[in-house]
Enzyme design. Sequence first.
Site, PDB file in Angstrom:
ATOM      1  N   GLU A 183       1.370  -1.065   0.052  1.00 43.15           N
ATOM      2  CA  GLU A 183      -0.173   0.309   0.242  1.00 43.15           C
ATOM      3  C   GLU A 183       0.775   1.540  -0.367  1.00 43.15           C
ATOM      4  O   GLU A 183       0.917   2.335   0.337  1.00 43.15           O
ATOM      5  CB  GLU A 183      -1.240   0.029   1.057  1.00 43.15           C
ATOM      6  CG  GLU A 183      -1.900  -0.590   1.053  1.00 43.15           C
ATOM      7  CD  GLU A 183      -3.178  -1.103   1.800  1.00 43.15           C
ATOM      8  OE1 GLU A 183      -3.704  -0.007   2.438  1.00 43.15           O
ATOM      9  OE2 GLU A 183      -4.576  -2.122   2.676  1.00 43.15           O
ATOM     10  N   GLY A 184       2.029   1.182  -0.663  1.00 38.82           N
ATOM     11  CA  GLY A 184       2.805   2.823  -1.224  1.00 38.82           C
ATOM     12  C   GLY A 184       4.111   1.752  -0.167  1.00 38.82           C
ATOM     13  O   GLY A 184       4.419   2.389   0.945  1.00 38.82           O
TER      14      GLY A 184
END
Length: 835
Positions: A512-513
């Site tokens: 998620e990043g």
Amino acid sequence: MHPRRQEEMKMNTLIAIVVALLGFLALAYRGVRLPVWTAAVALYLLGLWLSGVASGTAAGITALVLAPVALLLNLPGLRRRVVTRPVFRAFKRVLPPMTATEREALEAGDTWWEGELFQGQPDWQQLRDTPVTALTEEEQAFLDNQVVALCRMLDNDQIEREAHDLPAEVWDYIRRERFFSMIIPKAYGGHGFSSYAQSCVVTRIATRNISAAVTVMVPNSLGPGELLMHYGTQAQKDYWLPRLADGTEIPCFALTGPDVGSDAASMPDYGVVCRGEHEGREVLGIRLNFSKRYITLAPVATVLGLAFKLHDPDGLLGGEQDRGITCALVPTDHPGVQVGERHFPMAMAFMNGPVQGEDVFIPLEWIIGGPEMAGRGWRMLMECLSVGRALSLPALGAAAGHMSARMTGAYARIRRQFKLPIGKFEGVQEAMARIGGYAYRLEAARRLTASAGDLGVKPSVVSAIAKYHMTEMMRTSLNDAMDVHGGRGIIYGPRNYLACSYQAIPVGITVEGANILTRNLMVFGQGAIRCHPYVFPEMEAARKDDLAGFDRLLFSHLGYSVNRGVRAFVLGLSGARLGGSPTGGPTARYYRELSRMSAALAFVADVAMGVLGGDLKRKERLSARLGDVLSHLYLASAVLKFHEDAGSPEAELPFVRWALDDSLNTIYEAFDGFLRNFPSRLLAGFMRRVIFPLGRPYHAAADRDGQRVAEALMEPAGVRERLTAIGYWAEEDRNDPMGRMEVALRTLVAVEPLYNRFQKWVAKGEVQGFSFAERLTHAREQGLVTEAEAEQLQAWEDLRYDCVITDAFPPEVISPRPSESARETRADWRQRAVS
């Protein structure tokens, strides 16, 4: 002139200068508007004349010189033509181009409390009045029943080391109890839980088994359910949501790939609008080609959410040929879709694998939201990613922090070296202070950030702050826990409650990043534009060629910059004593200090953006340090709110002080690193004198508070209990690895005085024997302990030893199991070696 008269004139001049300086500081600190500044200057000149400091001629000439400037600045039409227009032209020339993708990323999500912190004058009452979600009776019951039942079914060692999968009965239970549908409304068969309830569920499961937590969290984070609820057509919602809710369908979302990680906009996966056959008839659709990696639940998914770039070379949809990123729902058994293979992420057991498709034809109606949503997938993803970042990864970070705090506290009191509990050694206490301080900060941030979703906020910047810092705190807490546990933590097996979470650290850091990009590009890069009251509107005014709007914004911006700089300077000179606090007592100082650092951030950010412009985005180490300032302002404010919402218990003050002092010290270090590396040394020196006029104001947390935090973690009740109450600890189960520690800690509290006396008798030679049993027998014979006390001591010794030993296995259990070909090769090698 008479000497006395000269002295009077000098004194009056000095007073006039002081009055001018104080007046400037007062007006700038209050942030008054331009007409007030003009009137103040006029009154000052009048005062100089009336007091005799300036002659009528001097005052008149000065007024004549300043009058045109005052008219120029106070008459908007004239000001736009003479002053603003040249600035406007220059601004438009240097304004970097913004793609539609960049615009959607900037506009996705909302600003929230971080906006107050960034703008230099936070309204603390707003934070105090912000409601934090309370669980409903239904949510609490689910947490106490279904979630606890699931946790009891989870065996960390069996899942992660042996089976590499959740047991079949766990999969059945998750689907039957609708764990995948916490976000789906009740009207479609889901639970319709709050964001905070989802965070609590994932956190509790993660204290037991991270693979199970990941399995549950992904469909409730970035996935088809989230996208359908916000963007799906009614027909899509009616068909898919009930099936997702009851577990008939298992979803996954395919976004990342071999060349696409944090830069999702560069994905090579594409779809071409064309005509094709679907269900026996020719329809307008999309022919897809894609290769995705790292997709959680892909090996077992029945429906695939897919992101791709849509092209319409023949103009079948009308409009542009390159429509942009689009999201569609595709059943995994659809012709051309390939799923089933698994990745092995850090030896974790959650399902993750590749998804591929070649010439997969789907009808346009499978686009999430229907054909009219073609090309709008990037905005959809940005908003949904922010929700996931705010809930999922922070929940894993909080769970790891709670587990580290609770188990390390117990182990540090149970385990002895040099005749003392290891938690009494200052070196161990230093690590435990970090663990405890982080656990407090993690729970505070989890609670506040998760509640934002229930307020209707999609906090893009806050979610990036939470994701990055909470997973980094997870990393540090588990490393510290490993250091304290020593060999107890590194031996794999059923007794080891740390190893699986330790293995999962890179998963939380990466997904998620990636954390490096989140810190260096997102927190400040997005925060500076989204949270600043003038930068983005100025950019928009320039793009729209709106000179009048730009003029108003520009001069408001200048006043804002002066105000924040003066606020930072005055607060620095006063030791933040002029900063407001909404409360008295032990935490009042921290409110004032955070107000001071908020003003400093607003001023420094303005100077940096003004001097470096678009280059600041590329100077990632500089922008990352300003992002650290904003992040710790947010984390510190979450700590204050968490403490106050609990009624400001005095027992928690060491945790609060440790966390806040650590944040303030980190803020100073970030500013110091920024200023030492700022390209203009002259400006760097100026900014340092403004924000730190009296030198370094903050230092690391006091040893005294660290010691009290460590001691509190070794107590079975009190702060330790409130702080980690969300977790599942199997507190009555001596056969459970964490339950055993809980039972032992409570037992030790009762037996410790007797046990300490017994150890002193041994040290003094009053009790003889080589083994514990022999010494205990001798103590009983000496009359030093009763029969009941002897039984109590022996029971404790057995329990203590059971807590500190590690697992050992027969050789065949952990020996390599080579394939037949490998066995043949090895046999050939042996034969050659013998011959």
